[in-house]
Structures are given as C-alpha cells and as structure tokens.
Enzyme design. Structure first.
Site, short mmCIF file in Angstrom:
data_model
loop_
_atom_site.label_atom_id
_atom_site.label_comp_id
_atom_site.label_asym_id
_atom_site.label_seq_id
_atom_site.Cartn_x
_atom_site.Cartn_y
_atom_site.Cartn_z
N TYR A 79 47.59 109.09 69.53
CA TYR A 79 48.61 108.95 70.04
C TYR A 79 49.16 108.40 70.10
O TYR A 79 49.93 109.33 71.37
CB TYR A 79 49.19 110.08 68.11
CG TYR A 79 48.15 110.49 67.36
CD1 TYR A 79 46.79 109.96 66.65
CD2 TYR A 79 48.59 112.30 66.95
CE1 TYR A 79 46.80 110.27 66.16
CE2 TYR A 79 47.75 112.23 65.85
CZ TYR A 79 46.30 111.88 65.68
OH TYR A 79 45.74 112.66 64.40
N HIS A 143 37.46 113.03 67.78
CA HIS A 143 38.36 112.15 66.98
C HIS A 143 37.67 111.35 66.16
O HIS A 143 37.60 111.46 64.53
CB HIS A 143 38.76 111.58 67.74
CG HIS A 143 40.27 111.25 66.78
ND1 HIS A 143 41.38 110.55 67.54
CD2 HIS A 143 40.91 110.83 65.51
CE1 HIS A 143 42.40 110.99 66.90
NE2 HIS A 143 42.31 110.71 64.86
N1 LIG Z 1 41.82 113.00 62.34
C1 LIG Z 1 42.00 112.07 62.22
O1 LIG Z 1 41.85 110.81 62.19
C2 LIG Z 1 43.90 111.91 61.41
C3 LIG Z 1 43.95 110.37 60.76
C4 LIG Z 1 45.35 110.64 60.65
C5 LIG Z 1 45.78 111.77 60.97
N2 LIG Z 1 45.68 112.71 61.67
C6 LIG Z 1 46.61 113.43 61.83
O2 LIG Z 1 46.96 114.48 60.36
C7 LIG Z 1 47.91 115.03 60.21
C8 LIG Z 1 48.64 114.52 58.04
O3 LIG Z 1 48.50 112.98 58.45
P1 LIG Z 1 49.53 112.28 58.31
O4 LIG Z 1 50.95 111.86 59.02
O5 LIG Z 1 48.50 110.99 58.22
O6 LIG Z 1 49.68 112.09 56.95
P2 LIG Z 1 50.57 112.49 55.68
O7 LIG Z 1 50.85 114.13 55.76
O8 LIG Z 1 49.54 112.47 54.44
O9 LIG Z 1 51.62 111.63 54.98
C9 LIG Z 1 53.31 111.88 56.16
C10 LIG Z 1 53.85 110.83 55.92
O10 LIG Z 1 54.35 110.89 54.13
C11 LIG Z 1 55.41 111.36 54.92
N3 LIG Z 1 56.19 112.09 54.53
C12 LIG Z 1 55.84 113.47 54.50
N4 LIG Z 1 56.43 115.12 54.31
C13 LIG Z 1 57.30 114.31 53.08
C14 LIG Z 1 58.37 114.60 51.98
N5 LIG Z 1 58.65 115.95 51.66
N6 LIG Z 1 58.62 113.30 51.14
C15 LIG Z 1 58.49 112.20 51.18
N7 LIG Z 1 57.36 111.75 52.91
C16 LIG Z 1 57.08 113.06 53.17
C17 LIG Z 1 56.07 110.66 56.44
O11 LIG Z 1 57.38 110.55 56.76
P3 LIG Z 1 58.51 110.76 57.10
O12 LIG Z 1 58.64 111.33 58.72
O13 LIG Z 1 59.54 110.55 57.15
O14 LIG Z 1 58.24 112.29 56.56
C18 LIG Z 1 55.21 110.45 56.72
O15 LIG Z 1 55.51 108.98 56.07
C19 LIG Z 1 49.29 113.32 61.62
O16 LIG Z 1 50.27 113.67 61.60
C20 LIG Z 1 47.73 113.97 62.45
O17 LIG Z 1 47.86 114.61 63.33
C21 LIG Z 1 44.47 112.66 61.71
#
Ligand SMILES: NC(=O)c1ccc[n+]([C@@H]2O[C@H](COP(=O)([O-])OP(=O)(O)OC[C@H]3O[C@@H](n4cnc5c(N)ncnc54)[C@H](OP(=O)(O)O)[C@@H]3O)[C@@H](O)[C@H]2O)c1
Length: 350
Positions: A79, A143
């Site tokens: 990241y 990962h």
């Molecule tokens: N292992 C893997 O391969 C992998 C892949 C992807 C992600 N991850 C991990 O999983 C975590 C979470 O996944 P993700 O960030 O991809 O997706 P997510 O949590 O499903 O969604 C994040 C998105 O949603 C928005 N958001 C969050 N809360 C909100 C709310 N209450 N209302 C409106 N919009 C909202 C955020 O924008 P704002 O910032 O504007 O709120 C961001 O654009 C990552 O941070 C990472 O640590 C791991």
C-alpha cells in the site's frame, strides 16, 4: 460535531450529545489476540487508491477508531509502496499495547508479480518491521498466492518468523480451501483475509467452511464493496482520475450504475433501522459469524472520522430474518468480476 446515525443497540451510550460506544471484543483464533469485532482497513488513508487524502484527518480517524474499540488495524507493504506502513508507525508507537497490527507480503510495487519464496518473505518481513517501527508484527499475511511456490514452503518460512519472535500470528489472503488446509498443516493459520460482502460471496462455498473447521477467523476485506454498498458511488463519474475503481470490472462499462441500482432493499432496510446502507452492509457481515460458526472481523476503510463512527455502528445492528432474506439474492445479481484477473483470487483457482 460529527453527525452520524447510529442504530440503538448494546454498548451504545450518549455522552455530551455525541454518540459514543465501545465495540465488543472477539478472539481471532485459539491462542490468538482479542480484537474489536470490527477492524479498520488503513489502505486508503494516505494513498491514492480511493481519492486524495488529508494526513491530519487520517491521523484523527485512526484515533477515533481506537476510541471506539476498533483494535485490528490492517495494512500491507504494497500500500503506497511502504508509505501506508510508515504512516501507521507514530500511531503504533503511541498505542502499541492496544493495537493488533496486521500487514502483508507478496505484492511488490517495484517489480510486478507475486512473490512467496523464502528469501523474499524474510526480506519483506524485515522491511515491514522497520517501516512500522515495531519489533514484531501481530498478524502477518501472505497477500497473494504465488503458485510457483508450494504453499507448505511459504507457510514454513512464515512459521520460522514466528519462531524468531518477529511475527505472532499467521494469515493468508485470497487462498482456496485446499491451500488453507495445506498451510494450516504446517502452522496454525489465525485468519484468512478475503473479499466478503453482500456483493462478493464466492468464499462462502469452500473457504469459509474450511476456516470454520480449522478454527481460523475470517477478516472480510472490501466489506463495503469498495464503497458501492454505501450508496455513495452512483457512478464512476464522480471519482478522481487516479481512483483504482476506474479499472475494476464492477465499476467499468456501465456496471457502476447497474450495481448501484441493486441497492433498493439495502436502503429500505437501512431506513427501517434509522441507519445507513453502509451500516446494514456491515451488520449483514456480522451475522455471518453465527451462520458459519467462526469469528468474522470486517475491516472497512475510510478516510474520515465521521464514517469510522458510522461504520462501527453497523456492528450494533441486529437484522431480522425477513431482512436477511431480502438481502440474500443481491450477490447473484452483481455485474462484473471482483478483479480483471481472477486468477489472483481464491475463486479463480478453485
Ligand atoms: N487482502 C487484500 O487483497 C485486500 C484488498 C483490498 C482491501 N484490503 C483491505 O481491506 C480494507 C477495506 O477494503 P477497501 O478499502 O478496499 O473497501 P471498503 O472498505 O469496502 O470501501 C472503502 C470505500 O468506501 C468508502 N466508505 C467507507 N465508509 C463509508 C461510508 N460510511 N459511507 C460512504 N462511503 C464510505 C471509502 O471512502 P472514504 O474514505 O471517503 O470514506 C472508500 O472509498 C482496506 O483498507 C485494506 O486494508 C485488502
């Protein structure tokens, strides 16, 4: 004042006109850490994945999360090419005993590909320790799976890191049920981190039952479907040019609008609970713990304090059977794959 809607529920208390509460804790696995039942995905807080960032709000968001009882913080060396780990270092230094830090190896931004070989893992662990400023990583994930290396070999070198005291617990991301069982035969796997949400349920067929049988926790990533389940991403048009969702099948070629149009039941259930769609999406994931009989600790990501409070509130909502039945068909109607190349996922190899 932060303006958030919280559902009434256990643990909620009102202080000074602000909604405040502390999440319950759950043990990740036998002998594993106790963590707040919802974690925090830090990926986007100081990187360009989901738009521009503000360092001061990001720091405040981390503090806000911890004060709500969110203790599992998720990052990866990939990241921001190490920048996300570095950003977390001062926060960890201030709260080391209260935080369970999870990071990952295997995706390298400098040379494209996936790397699971022993030399790479040993060097990656040293780099992550240095950037995080810690003497051990609480939960260290592979990962992505490099199929050229036997999973037993990868698990073996990860186990050596545990023996050396550099890592406390092991995790795997986007592995198949067979890969999980093979790795677990070498060293207990505390957690599988894979995509799981109302829109992404492929792991329920094999991976989740396998994890439940082994005593391994599930840490759902992208639990808000990368934002679409919140209702705040009606189309790609509002997203910044560098946002990764421009290149993702679920958002490209008109799928953004088609998937947004599926949210009607989520909105109606949210209204009935005086909650938000994001909270209902997370509440649904929390019900999986009882459905499958394993700890489930989602890690939603956000750049803002208000949303971290909102999202934590999702863990306090109880959904009725008829509401769950209305949400059940959604995943089958979603347009587009999770990734352009699904071979990097468990579903792509099963
Ligand atoms: N292992 C893997 O391969 C992998 C892949 C992807 C992600 N991850 C991990 O999983 C975590 C979470 O996944 P993700 O960030 O991809 O997706 P997510 O949590 O499903 O969604 C994040 C998105 O949603 C928005 N958001 C969050 N809360 C909100 C709310 N209450 N209302 C409106 N919009 C909202 C955020 O924008 P704002 O910032 O504007 O709120 C961001 O654009 C990552 O941070 C990472 O640590 C791991």
């Amino acid at each position: 004042m932060l303006n958030v809607t919280l559902a009434a529920g256990a643990g909620r208390r009102q202080l000074g006109g602000m909604n405040e509460f502390t999440l319950d804790k759950v043990r990740l696995c036998a002998g594993g850490p106790m963590v707040g039942r919802q974690g925090f995905g830090a990926m986007g807080i100081n990187t360009a994945y989901y738009g521009r960032t503000d360092a001061s709000e990001a720091r405040a968001t981390l503090e806000q999360a911890l004060s709500l009882g969110i203790t599992l913080f998720d990052t990866a060396d990939a990241y921001g090419n190490g920048a996300n780990e570095e950003f977390l270092a001062p926060f960890l230094a201030a709260h080391r005993d209260d935080v369970t830090i999870a990071t990952k190896f295997g995706l390298d931004n400098e040379k494209p590909g996936i790397f699971n070989d022993p030399a790479y893992i040993r060097a990656a662990a040293e780099r992550s320790l240095r950037r995080l400023g810690v003497d051990h990583i609480d939960l260290y994930y592979m990962h992505r799976r490099d199929v050229s290396v036997p999973i037993e070999e990868t698990a073996g070198v990860m186990a050596e890191l545990v023996t050396a005291g550099k890592v406390l617990h092991l995790g795997l991301s986007e592995v198949t049920a067979d890969e999980l069982r093979a790795a677990h035969s070498i060293h207990p796997i505390a957690a599988v981190q894979s995509e799981w949400s109302l829109f992404s349920r492929d792991i329920e067929t094999g991976v989740v039952p396998a994890a439940a049988a082994l005593g391994t926790a599930l840490v759902p990533y992208s639990p808000l479907g990368r934002g679409v389940l919140t209702g705040a991403v009606p189309s790609l048009q509002g997203l910044e040019a560098g946002d990764v969702r421009h290149a993702m099948p679920r958002f490209a070629g008109g799928n953004d609008r088609a998937n947004h149009d599926l949210l009607a039941p989520l909105r109606e259930i949210a209204a009935a609970h005086e909650a938000t769609p994001a909270q209902i999406a997370l509440a649904w994931l929390h019900t999986r713990q009882d459905v499958f009989g394993l700890p489930v600790v989602p890690i939603p990501g956000t750049r803002s304090r208000g949303r971290v409070i909102e999202n934590a509130g999702g863990a306090l909502i109880t959904l009725a059977a008829d509401e769950l039945a209305r949400l059940d068909p959604l995943a089958a109607q979603v347009a587009g794959d999770r990734y352009a190349d699904m071979s990097f996922t468990s579903a792509g190899r099963e």
